[in-house]
Motif scaffolding. Structure first.
Motif, PDB file in Angstrom:
ATOM      1  N   UNK A  52     -22.213  24.500 -19.215  1.00 36.96           N
ATOM      2  CA  UNK A  52     -20.785  24.815 -19.351  1.00 36.96           C
ATOM      3  C   UNK A  52     -20.541  25.826 -20.459  1.00 36.96           C
ATOM      4  N   UNK A  53     -21.397  25.805 -21.479  1.00 38.95           N
ATOM      5  CA  UNK A  53     -21.251  26.730 -22.605  1.00 38.95           C
ATOM      6  C   UNK A  53     -21.920  28.069 -22.334  1.00 38.95           C
ATOM      7  N   UNK A  54     -22.617  28.187 -21.201  1.00 42.78           N
ATOM      8  CA  UNK A  54     -23.290  29.436 -20.877  1.00 42.78           C
ATOM      9  C   UNK A  54     -24.549  29.680 -21.695  1.00 42.78           C
ATOM     10  N   UNK A  55     -25.122  28.601 -22.251  1.00 44.74           N
ATOM     11  CA  UNK A  55     -26.319  28.741 -23.085  1.00 44.74           C
ATOM     12  C   UNK A  55     -27.577  28.725 -22.231  1.00 44.74           C
ATOM     13  N   UNK A  56     -28.557  29.513 -22.651  1.00 44.37           N
ATOM     14  CA  UNK A  56     -29.848  29.497 -21.984  1.00 44.37           C
ATOM     15  C   UNK A  56     -30.656  28.310 -22.506  1.00 44.37           C
ATOM     16  N   UNK A  57     -31.338  27.625 -21.616  1.00 47.10           N
ATOM     17  CA  UNK A  57     -32.142  26.480 -22.048  1.00 47.10           C
ATOM     18  C   UNK A  57     -33.238  26.236 -21.028  1.00 47.10           C
ATOM     19  N   UNK A  58     -34.249  25.509 -21.466  1.00 43.19           N
ATOM     20  CA  UNK A  58     -35.324  25.081 -20.569  1.00 43.19           C
ATOM     21  C   UNK A  58     -35.709  23.659 -20.947  1.00 43.19           C
ATOM     22  N   UNK A  59     -35.791  22.784 -19.964  1.00 42.12           N
ATOM     23  CA  UNK A  59     -36.148  21.388 -20.191  1.00 42.12           C
ATOM     24  C   UNK A  59     -37.645  21.176 -19.962  1.00 42.12           C
ATOM     25  N   UNK A  60     -38.275  20.493 -20.912  1.00 39.31           N
ATOM     26  CA  UNK A  60     -39.680  20.129 -20.797  1.00 39.31           C
ATOM     27  C   UNK A  60     -39.740  18.602 -20.859  1.00 39.31           C
ATOM     28  N   UNK A  61     -39.923  17.947 -19.726  1.00 38.48           N
ATOM     29  CA  UNK A  61     -39.905  16.488 -19.675  1.00 38.48           C
ATOM     30  C   UNK A  61     -41.320  15.952 -19.873  1.00 38.48           C
ATOM     31  N   UNK A  62     -41.471  15.046 -20.839  1.00 41.25           N
ATOM     32  CA  UNK A  62     -42.770  14.442 -21.147  1.00 41.25           C
ATOM     33  C   UNK A  62     -42.719  12.976 -20.728  1.00 41.25           C
ATOM     34  N   UNK A  63     -43.463  12.627 -19.687  1.00 41.86           N
ATOM     35  CA  UNK A  63     -43.483  11.253 -19.202  1.00 41.86           C
ATOM     36  C   UNK A  63     -44.600  10.425 -19.823  1.00 41.86           C
ATOM     37  N   UNK A  64     -45.641  11.095 -20.305  1.00 47.05           N
ATOM     38  CA  UNK A  64     -46.774  10.432 -20.950  1.00 47.05           C
ATOM     39  C   UNK A  64     -46.729  10.771 -22.438  1.00 47.05           C
ATOM     40  N   UNK A  65     -46.468   9.772 -23.268  1.00 52.86           N
ATOM     41  CA  UNK A  65     -46.321  10.003 -24.712  1.00 52.86           C
ATOM     42  C   UNK A  65     -47.560  10.637 -25.325  1.00 52.86           C
ATOM     43  N   UNK A  66     -48.715  10.421 -24.724  1.00 45.80           N
ATOM     44  CA  UNK A  66     -49.952  10.986 -25.255  1.00 45.80           C
ATOM     45  C   UNK A  66     -49.986  12.506 -25.125  1.00 45.80           C
ATOM     46  N   UNK A  67     -49.120  13.054 -24.282  1.00 46.07           N
ATOM     47  CA  UNK A  67     -49.086  14.497 -24.082  1.00 46.07           C
ATOM     48  C   UNK A  67     -47.972  15.189 -24.870  1.00 46.07           C
ATOM     49  N   UNK A  68     -47.257  14.411 -25.682  1.00 40.25           N
ATOM     50  CA  UNK A  68     -46.133  14.983 -26.421  1.00 40.25           C
ATOM     51  C   UNK A  68     -46.599  16.051 -27.411  1.00 40.25           C
ATOM     52  N   UNK A  69     -47.689  15.776 -28.103  1.00 43.60           N
ATOM     53  CA  UNK A  69     -48.169  16.731 -29.112  1.00 43.60           C
ATOM     54  C   UNK A  69     -48.578  18.059 -28.482  1.00 43.60           C
ATOM     55  N   UNK A  70     -49.356  18.016 -27.417  1.00 38.45           N
ATOM     56  CA  UNK A  70     -49.796  19.269 -26.794  1.00 38.45           C
ATOM     57  C   UNK A  70     -48.624  20.010 -26.161  1.00 38.45           C
ATOM     58  N   UNK A  71     -47.660  19.266 -25.639  1.00 37.18           N
ATOM     59  CA  UNK A  71     -46.454  19.911 -25.114  1.00 37.18           C
ATOM     60  C   UNK A  71     -45.690  20.605 -26.227  1.00 37.18           C
ATOM     61  N   UNK A  72     -45.570  19.951 -27.385  1.00 33.72           N
ATOM     62  CA  UNK A  72     -44.855  20.532 -28.518  1.00 33.72           C
ATOM     63  C   UNK A  72     -45.512  21.833 -28.974  1.00 33.72           C
ATOM     64  N   UNK A  73     -46.842  21.855 -29.050  1.00 37.62           N
ATOM     65  CA  UNK A  73     -47.556  23.065 -29.473  1.00 37.62           C
ATOM     66  C   UNK A  73     -47.298  24.212 -28.486  1.00 37.62           C
ATOM     67  N   UNK A  74     -47.370  23.891 -27.194  1.00 41.58           N
ATOM     68  CA  UNK A  74     -47.123  24.921 -26.178  1.00 41.58           C
ATOM     69  C   UNK A  74     -45.687  25.442 -26.249  1.00 41.58           C
ATOM     70  N   UNK A  75     -44.724  24.547 -26.397  1.00 45.75           N
ATOM     71  CA  UNK A  75     -43.321  24.952 -26.430  1.00 45.75           C
ATOM     72  C   UNK A  75     -43.016  25.769 -27.681  1.00 45.75           C
ATOM     73  N   UNK A  76     -43.611  25.418 -28.804  1.00 46.09           N
ATOM     74  CA  UNK A  76     -43.414  26.203 -30.029  1.00 46.09           C
ATOM     75  C   UNK A  76     -43.909  27.635 -29.831  1.00 46.09           C
ATOM     76  N   UNK A  77     -45.035  27.802 -29.182  1.00 44.62           N
ATOM     77  CA  UNK A  77     -45.550  29.146 -28.909  1.00 44.62           C
ATOM     78  C   UNK A  77     -44.597  29.932 -28.015  1.00 44.62           C
ATOM     79  N   UNK A  78     -44.023  29.268 -27.026  1.00 43.92           N
ATOM     80  CA  UNK A  78     -43.051  29.928 -26.154  1.00 43.92           C
ATOM     81  C   UNK A  78     -41.804  30.325 -26.933  1.00 43.92           C
ATOM     82  N   UNK A  79     -41.340  29.437 -27.787  1.00 45.46           N
ATOM     83  CA  UNK A  79     -40.134  29.711 -28.568  1.00 45.46           C
ATOM     84  C   UNK A  79     -40.348  30.852 -29.552  1.00 45.46           C
ATOM     85  N   UNK A  80     -41.533  30.944 -30.122  1.00 45.68           N
ATOM     86  CA  UNK A  80     -41.834  32.045 -31.032  1.00 45.68           C
ATOM     87  C   UNK A  80     -41.777  33.387 -30.315  1.00 45.68           C
TER      88      UNK A  80
END
Length: 325
Positions: A52-80
């Motif tokens: 509604x605010x017209x903001x760009x966003x991307x959702x990264x859903x983590x269903x396995x808590x053991x993969x949260x760390x590797x997902x975070x590292x990948x997403x940080x690289x994308x954000x950079x």
């Protein structure tokens, strides 16, 4: 070009963080196991507010808590690469994991609190309601937040050894059996405190010298709200590059329950068995133990670290998207 916001931190030169209107979008990591498990509902709320605010966003859903760390590292690289902010929708443990990847990356960090206690989000005025938190994200300001370090692990709320990790361990057991709620957490604490516990004999070295201590727990706090709620008057020290250290002299089960009541009424520091002080750095060495490995907890997550245990404030802050005061 958007004007950068100049932020200062005690004992540190000015660092430059991007203004909120310079952020190109939001990379939102959603821990599916935090809070209630209605993942589709949460995603719908986020899409509705940001869309509604017209903001760009991307959702990264983590269903396995053991993969949260590797997902975070990948997403940080994308954000950079694209100038986006990294946002975690989860509890204090999930926030810690993602913040570990964000710290030092230059990325701005956002939080949508979805845990049981949400100490980090509540301390910084971030609403616990998901829709309100998402709207707050859109008008937030970049502010530096102090980060604690235990060896190479960060902590935003607290780090501990001894009785406190045991409390957390038992709490997770009861939550798996009875559900995730503050009432279950309270019941778990009552059961744990009634039992007898191992006594720690440690050597503590800080800027004021060293001391040998017999204690049931060593608790190092980095969250003003949690300290204020239980009645430890060191919250103001956290803005001065210090951590709050709390130790507990050995007491019996009845006295332990009495301490819990004191904490519930915000008067824990008045107890004779509680010793608290502020420190910039602290080294803890367990004595008379066969193994150098010690069970510790940071922001609700339990693991083992090799002694000595070194607590200190990180050399740089976390750049948090924080609602205006």
């Amino acid at each position: 070009m958007a004007r950068p916001v100049c932020v200062f931190r005690a004992g540190q030169v000015c660092s430059m963080a991007p203004a909120v209107n310079a952020i190109t979008g939001y990379h939102i990591i959603l821990n599916a196991r935090s809070g209630n498990r209605d993942v589709d509902g949460k995603c719908a709320v986020i899409r509705d507010v940001l869309g509604s605010a017209g903001s760009r966003y991307r959702l990264h859903i983590v269903k396995d808590a053991r993969k949260l760390r590797e997902t975070a590292i990948r997403v940080v690289n994308e954000a950079r690469q694209d100038g986006g902010a990294v946002v975690i929708a989860g509890g204090d443990g999930s926030i810690n994991t993602v913040a570990q990847a964000v710290l030092g990356s230059g990325c701005v960090f956002g939080v949508l609190p979805q845990g049981t206690f949400n100490y980090f989000g509540r301390t910084h005025g971030i609403p616990e309601d998901l829709a309100e938190a998402a709207r707050a994200l859109l008008r937030a300001e970049v502010r530096p937040v102090q980060v604690g370090l235990l060896n190479n692990r960060i902590f935003l709320v607290n780090a501990s050894l001894g009785l406190y990790p045991k409390l957390l361990e038992d709490r997770e057991f009861y939550k798996r059996q009875l559900g995730r709620s503050r009432l279950v957490a309270l019941w778990s604490a009552l059961v744990t405190l009634w039992r007898s516990h191992r006594i720690l004999r440690v050597r503590m070295d800080g800027e004021d010298g060293g001391r040998d201590l017999v204690t049931q727990t060593v608790f190092v706090g980095n969250n003003a709200l949690q300290l204020e709620q239980v009645g430890i008057p060191l919250a103001s020290q956290l803005d001065n590059g210090r951590l709050a250290v709390v130790t507990l002299k050995p007491v019996g089960p009845m006295a332990m329950l009495g301490l819990m009541l004191r904490g519930a009424f915000g008067k824990l520091d008045a107890a004779d068995s509680v010793v608290s002080f502020a420190a910039r750095e602290l080294t803890v060495k367990p004595k008379f133990v066969l193994s150098a490995w010690t069970k510790v907890a940071t922001d609700g997550e339990i693991f083992w670290l090799r002694a000595p245990l070194r607590f200190k404030v990180a050399s740089e802050p976390l750049l948090l998207l924080k609602p205006p005061a």
